[in-house]
Design an enzyme around this catalytic site. Sequence first.
Site, PDB file in Angstrom:
ATOM      1  N   GLU A   6       0.841  -1.198   0.000  1.00  0.00           N
ATOM      2  CA  GLU A   6       0.000   0.000   0.000  1.00  0.00           C
ATOM      3  C   GLU A   6       0.876   1.248   0.000  1.00  0.00           C
ATOM      4  OE1 GLU A   6      -2.434   1.455  -0.775  1.00  0.00           O
ATOM      5  OE2 GLU A   6      -3.852   2.019   0.774  1.00  0.00           O
ATOM      6  N   ASP A   7       0.423   2.283  -0.689  1.00  0.00           N
ATOM      7  CA  ASP A   7       1.207   3.518  -0.745  1.00  0.00           C
ATOM      8  C   ASP A   7       1.181   4.283   0.578  1.00  0.00           C
ATOM      9  OD1 ASP A   7      -1.495   4.170  -1.063  1.00  0.00           O
ATOM     10  OD2 ASP A   7      -1.205   5.505  -2.755  1.00  0.00           O
ATOM     11  N   THR A  20      -8.841   1.991   4.568  1.00  0.00           N
ATOM     12  CA  THR A  20      -8.628   1.179   3.360  1.00  0.00           C
ATOM     13  C   THR A  20      -7.996  -0.166   3.696  1.00  0.00           C
ATOM     14  OG1 THR A  20      -8.336   3.193   2.067  1.00  0.00           O
ATOM     15  CG2 THR A  20      -7.556   1.147   1.073  1.00  0.00           C
ATOM     16  N   LYS A  46       1.054   7.642   8.010  1.00  0.00           N
ATOM     17  CA  LYS A  46       0.692   8.923   8.650  1.00  0.00           C
ATOM     18  C   LYS A  46       0.021   8.615   9.982  1.00  0.00           C
ATOM     19  CE  LYS A  46      -0.684  11.687   4.624  1.00  0.00           C
ATOM     20  NZ  LYS A  46      -1.879  12.332   4.005  1.00  0.00           N
TER      21      LYS A  46
HETATM   22  P1  5GP Z   1      -7.041   5.626   4.544  1.00  0.00           P
HETATM   23  O1  5GP Z   1      -8.096   4.683   4.107  1.00  0.00           O
HETATM   24  O2  5GP Z   1      -5.947   5.007   5.381  1.00  0.00           O
HETATM   25  O3  5GP Z   1      -7.615   6.866   5.187  1.00  0.00           O
HETATM   26  O4  5GP Z   1      -6.373   6.205   3.264  1.00  0.00           O
HETATM   27  C1  5GP Z   1      -5.634   5.449   2.478  1.00  0.00           C
HETATM   28  C2  5GP Z   1      -5.651   5.933   1.055  1.00  0.00           C
HETATM   29  O5  5GP Z   1      -5.942   7.319   0.958  1.00  0.00           O
HETATM   30  C3  5GP Z   1      -4.295   5.734   0.508  1.00  0.00           C
HETATM   31  O6  5GP Z   1      -4.220   4.496  -0.127  1.00  0.00           O
HETATM   32  C4  5GP Z   1      -4.179   6.840  -0.478  1.00  0.00           C
HETATM   33  O7  5GP Z   1      -4.652   6.380  -1.716  1.00  0.00           O
HETATM   34  C5  5GP Z   1      -5.093   7.914   0.024  1.00  0.00           C
HETATM   35  N1  5GP Z   1      -4.309   8.967   0.685  1.00  0.00           N
HETATM   36  C6  5GP Z   1      -4.048   9.120   2.005  1.00  0.00           C
HETATM   37  N2  5GP Z   1      -3.243  10.165   2.222  1.00  0.00           N
HETATM   38  C7  5GP Z   1      -2.973  10.683   1.002  1.00  0.00           C
HETATM   39  C8  5GP Z   1      -2.150  11.767   0.549  1.00  0.00           C
HETATM   40  O8  5GP Z   1      -1.477  12.492   1.308  1.00  0.00           O
HETATM   41  N3  5GP Z   1      -2.108  11.959  -0.806  1.00  0.00           N
HETATM   42  C9  5GP Z   1      -2.818  11.191  -1.684  1.00  0.00           C
HETATM   43  N4  5GP Z   1      -2.726  11.479  -2.958  1.00  0.00           N
HETATM   44  N5  5GP Z   1      -3.592  10.162  -1.290  1.00  0.00           N
HETATM   45  C10 5GP Z   1      -3.651   9.920   0.031  1.00  0.00           C
HETATM   46 MG    MG Z   2      -3.914   3.926  -1.914  1.00  0.00          MG
END
Ligand code: 5GP
Ligand code: MG
Length: 178
Positions: free
Chosen positions: A97-98, A105, A129
Amino acid sequence: MVFSLCELISKAEIDRAIGRLAAEIRRDVGDKNPVFVCILKGSFVFAADLIRATGIPAQVQFVCLSSYGCGMETSGRVKMRLGLREPVAGKHVVVLEDIVDTGATVHHLLKYLARRKPADLKLCVLLDKPSRRRLPVKIDYTGFQVPDRFVVGYGIDWNEDFRYLPDIRYVETETEDG
Ligand code: 5GP
Ligand code: MG
């Protein structure tokens, strides 16, 4: 809106982290013929570099999940847009995962994968993060911990742009009147 992109992590730093993560994964599953599950779209550049750096026999699958609409804030609702194409029962699975932000997610995907009874399930993340976490997530391999900034580059987009950048940058927005 006026914005600029400021470097957060250089290409050289990314390359070093890829080498370290690949060595850790090779140590743990190098002889297990693992399945890498790459989360589209943001992880495709990371996955391509990391999988080649491991140099181990492995399969690759892609899933697509989305929680973002347009813009910079997650909606919190995770949708699976593309699921697994091959079974992972009895396999050693490494999710790539990025970014883990709120955790929604990967929390959703890890539950989906666990139901399919892999032998082992590990999570490898380029950017963590931690300050934004809403759901607990156990990360096995971390590239970098980053502050609460919206980042782009190295496969990661902002409204589908900036994926081509070789390094990781954060978006600095300014109001027109400074
Ligand atoms: P989560 O579900 O953990 O809140 O978010 C995960 C997804 O949100 C990551 O896979 C990514 O695609 C997107 N995301 C979270 N932070 C960033 C960010 O700083 N920049 C971008 N472009 N996408 C983010
Ligand atoms: Mg992602």
